[in-house]
Design a protein around this motif. Structure first.
Motif, PDB file in Angstrom:
ATOM      1  N   ASN A  79       0.812  -1.220   0.000  1.00 31.20           N
ATOM      2  CA  ASN A  79       0.000   0.000   0.000  1.00 31.20           C
ATOM      3  C   ASN A  79       0.842   1.265   0.000  1.00 31.20           C
ATOM      4  O   ASN A  79       0.465   2.259  -0.608  1.00 31.20           O
ATOM      5  CB  ASN A  79      -0.950   0.007   1.204  1.00 31.20           C
ATOM      6  CG  ASN A  79      -1.980  -1.085   1.105  1.00 31.20           C
ATOM      7  OD1 ASN A  79      -2.368  -1.495   0.025  1.00 31.20           O
ATOM      8  ND2 ASN A  79      -2.404  -1.592   2.241  1.00 31.20           N
TER       9      ASN A  79
ATOM     10  N   LYS B  57       1.334   0.388  -4.697  1.00 33.30           N
ATOM     11  CA  LYS B  57       0.101   1.028  -5.192  1.00 33.30           C
ATOM     12  C   LYS B  57       0.383   2.447  -5.682  1.00 33.30           C
ATOM     13  O   LYS B  57      -0.195   2.892  -6.659  1.00 33.30           O
ATOM     14  CB  LYS B  57      -0.968   1.063  -4.099  1.00 33.30           C
ATOM     15  CG  LYS B  57      -1.732  -0.232  -3.957  1.00 33.30           C
ATOM     16  CD  LYS B  57      -2.900  -0.063  -3.017  1.00 33.30           C
ATOM     17  CE  LYS B  57      -3.605  -1.356  -2.752  1.00 33.30           C
ATOM     18  NZ  LYS B  57      -4.496  -1.791  -3.812  1.00 33.30           N
TER      19      LYS B  57
ATOM     20  N   ASP C 191      -3.444  -8.522 -10.083  1.00 30.47           N
ATOM     21  CA  ASP C 191      -3.332  -7.748  -8.841  1.00 30.47           C
ATOM     22  C   ASP C 191      -3.200  -8.688  -7.647  1.00 30.47           C
ATOM     23  O   ASP C 191      -2.433  -8.432  -6.712  1.00 30.47           O
ATOM     24  CB  ASP C 191      -4.568  -6.876  -8.617  1.00 30.47           C
ATOM     25  CG  ASP C 191      -4.813  -5.858  -9.714  1.00 30.47           C
ATOM     26  OD1 ASP C 191      -3.860  -5.496 -10.423  1.00 30.47           O
ATOM     27  OD2 ASP C 191      -5.971  -5.433  -9.846  1.00 30.47           O
TER      28      ASP C 191
END
Length: 174
Positions: free
Chosen positions: A65, A69, A143
């Motif tokens: 994250n 990302k 993903d």
């Protein structure tokens, strides 16, 4: 193509079970709860497994994250590809990698070497979370695969970083 087919191929009852497991895993609640149970009832091995799992989860979340990302910025699959209402509940964050999968795999991969039986049990909901992320339309299969790689990297780093840091600190200077 696989993303489009995934949502329509899962029977509704299975979809509900997958959604319930994913909901439990939201915000890493499932993994933190498992760690608490391991620490409370598992003795020294449970405490060690819990610490390893939480450390790996934290590293994977930072990698997935906090870094991946932000670099990838991949959009979520188109809503029209998903033939059910769950598509409305997905987050607005970038799609790659799956943070849910990264957390699930990291926790499981870190617990397994410490307590193999518990690691095997954790693998079941971890796999369910991964499948649900594609089935719900929140992620492309790539993903989820990327999230699994991030999770494995998180477990590997969490296990080795303390040794590397200690080795550098204990190394005699020039």
């Amino acid at each position: 193509m696989l993303t489009q087919r995934a949502g329509s191929r899962v029977p509704p009852d299975v979809g509900r079970v997958l959604s319930a497991v994913e909901e439990a895993a939201e915000g890493s609640k499932l993994w933190c709860g498992t760690a608490a149970a391991l620490a409370a009832f598992g003795g020294w091995r449970g405490r060690r497994a819990a610490a390893a799992g939480l450390a790996a989860l934290a590293v994977a979340q930072l990698l997935g994250n906090g870094l991946c990302k932000q670099l990838a910025r991949r959009p979520r699959p188109p809503k029209e590809w998903v033939p059910h209402d769950e598509v409305e509940d997905r987050p607005d964050s970038p799609s790659f990698p799956s943070g849910h999968t990264a957390a699930a795999v990291a926790f499981t991969a870190a617990v397994a070497p410490v307590w193999p039986a518990v690691g095997a049990v954790c693998a079941v909901p971890a796999a369910m979370v991964a499948v649900e992320r594609v089935q719900s339309g929140a992620h492309y299969p790539s993903d989820v695969a990327g999230g699994a790689v991030v999770g494995l990297a998180g477990a590997w780093l969490a296990r080795r970083l303390p040794r590397l840091v200690l080795r550098r600190r204990l190394k005699p200077g020039p």
